[in-house]
Write a protein that holds these residues in place. Structure first.
Motif, short mmCIF file in Angstrom:
data_model
loop_
_atom_site.label_atom_id
_atom_site.label_comp_id
_atom_site.label_asym_id
_atom_site.label_seq_id
_atom_site.Cartn_x
_atom_site.Cartn_y
_atom_site.Cartn_z
N ASN A 1 7.74 -7.93 -42.86
CA ASN A 1 8.11 -8.36 -44.21
C ASN A 1 6.90 -8.29 -45.15
N GLU A 2 5.72 -8.67 -44.65
CA GLU A 2 4.50 -8.58 -45.46
C GLU A 2 4.17 -7.11 -45.76
N ARG A 3 4.38 -6.26 -44.80
CA ARG A 3 4.14 -4.83 -45.00
C ARG A 3 5.11 -4.27 -46.03
N PHE A 4 6.36 -4.68 -45.95
CA PHE A 4 7.38 -4.26 -46.91
C PHE A 4 7.01 -4.69 -48.32
N ALA A 5 6.60 -5.96 -48.47
CA ALA A 5 6.25 -6.50 -49.79
C ALA A 5 5.01 -5.83 -50.37
N GLN B 1 12.61 4.40 -42.87
CA GLN B 1 11.61 4.66 -41.83
C GLN B 1 11.70 3.66 -40.68
N PHE B 2 12.53 2.62 -40.85
CA PHE B 2 12.65 1.58 -39.83
C PHE B 2 14.14 1.32 -39.55
N PRO B 3 14.82 2.26 -38.87
CA PRO B 3 16.27 2.12 -38.66
C PRO B 3 16.64 0.94 -37.77
N GLU B 4 15.66 0.34 -37.07
CA GLU B 4 15.97 -0.81 -36.21
C GLU B 4 15.92 -2.14 -36.96
N VAL B 5 15.60 -2.10 -38.24
CA VAL B 5 15.31 -3.33 -38.98
C VAL B 5 16.44 -3.67 -39.95
N ARG B 6 16.77 -4.95 -40.03
CA ARG B 6 17.78 -5.45 -40.97
C ARG B 6 17.09 -6.09 -42.18
N GLU C 1 14.25 -8.98 -48.47
CA GLU C 1 13.34 -9.34 -47.38
C GLU C 1 13.81 -8.75 -46.06
N VAL C 2 12.87 -8.56 -45.15
CA VAL C 2 13.19 -8.26 -43.76
C VAL C 2 13.81 -9.50 -43.15
N GLU D 1 6.02 -1.69 -31.34
CA GLU D 1 6.10 -0.26 -31.61
C GLU D 1 6.76 0.00 -32.96
N ILE D 2 7.71 -0.86 -33.32
CA ILE D 2 8.38 -0.71 -34.61
C ILE D 2 7.43 -1.08 -35.73
N ILE D 3 6.72 -2.20 -35.57
CA ILE D 3 5.84 -2.71 -36.62
C ILE D 3 4.72 -1.72 -36.91
#
Length: 212
Positions: A55-59, A92-97, A166-167, A184-186
């Motif tokens: 979430n911090e990376r997204f922001a 880029q992060f298909p595993e993330v909601r 937000e994530v 691995e996702i992060i």
């Protein structure tokens, strides 16, 4: 009594400081990644720290907030541009909601503003879907209405008429998530620009078509 009284006074002082903080600056979205039940689930499954990191990376990478006109849930050009950048990150992060929170200013009744905030959140979700993000990864179920203004004022205030994205967690059926390999996702590298549908992106040992 000698121990209890100082503790009681200390607790009262902390409550007083908290109240002063809310009145002085309003509430800056922390999100807490939804409600208490979801937060407990993240802790119990070992996801919480990874969700916070991502979430911090997204922001830091994209604008997570879009604003609206008075009494409106219509997305303007700036809002659509911000949402497009959000969608590029999400791709880029298909595993993330992700979850979208709707807010309003303090003009009008709380009931009306709660519904308006939710409409704004749904408008952002719909735009993300138009940008290629699966609705199964998106939520617009929570609206804070007028209860969390960035600027505490009874006057119309555009900064309060906003949504925040937000994530919120991970897709439970994704292969890496099933193996609990959240790190691995992060730490996956992602591109800032949109990826063509025909391109392949190397996700570690796997290649996934962005067209799927």
């Amino acid at each position: 009594m000698r121990i209890t009284l100082p503790l009681t006074l200390a607790g009262a002082a902390l409550l007083g400081l908290s109240a002063c903080s809310d009145q002085a600056g309003g509430y800056l979205d922390g999100g807490q990644f939804g409600n208490a039940t979801m937060n407990n689930t993240l802790v119990q499954t070992g996801q919480r720290n990874y969700v916070i990191d991502l979430n911090e990376r997204f922001a830091a990478a994209v604008p997570t907030t879009v604003t609206f006109g008075f009494n409106s849930d219509v997305l303007d050009g700036a809002a659509r541009d911000a949402i497009r950048k959000q969608a590029q990150f999400m791709a880029q992060f298909p595993e993330v909601r992700f979850r979208v929170y709707g807010h309003t200013d303090l003009v009008g009744s709380n009931a009306y503003n709660k519904a308006l905030g939710l409409r704004r959140a749904k408008a952002v979700v719909a735009e993300l879907a138009r940008n290629g993000i699966s609705r199964s990864r998106l939520e617009a179920l929570v609206s804070y209405g007028e209860t969390r203004p960035l600027v505490v004022t009874q006057d119309p205030e555009r900064r309060n008429r906003r949504t925040v994205t937000e994530v919120s967690g991970f897709v439970s059926s994704a292969p890496l998530v099933m193996d609990a390999r959240y790190a691995e996702i992060i730490h996956r590298e992602y591109v800032q620009s949109a990826t063509a549908p025909s391109d392949l992106v190397d996700f570690g040992s796997r290649e996934i078509s962005q067209g799927q």
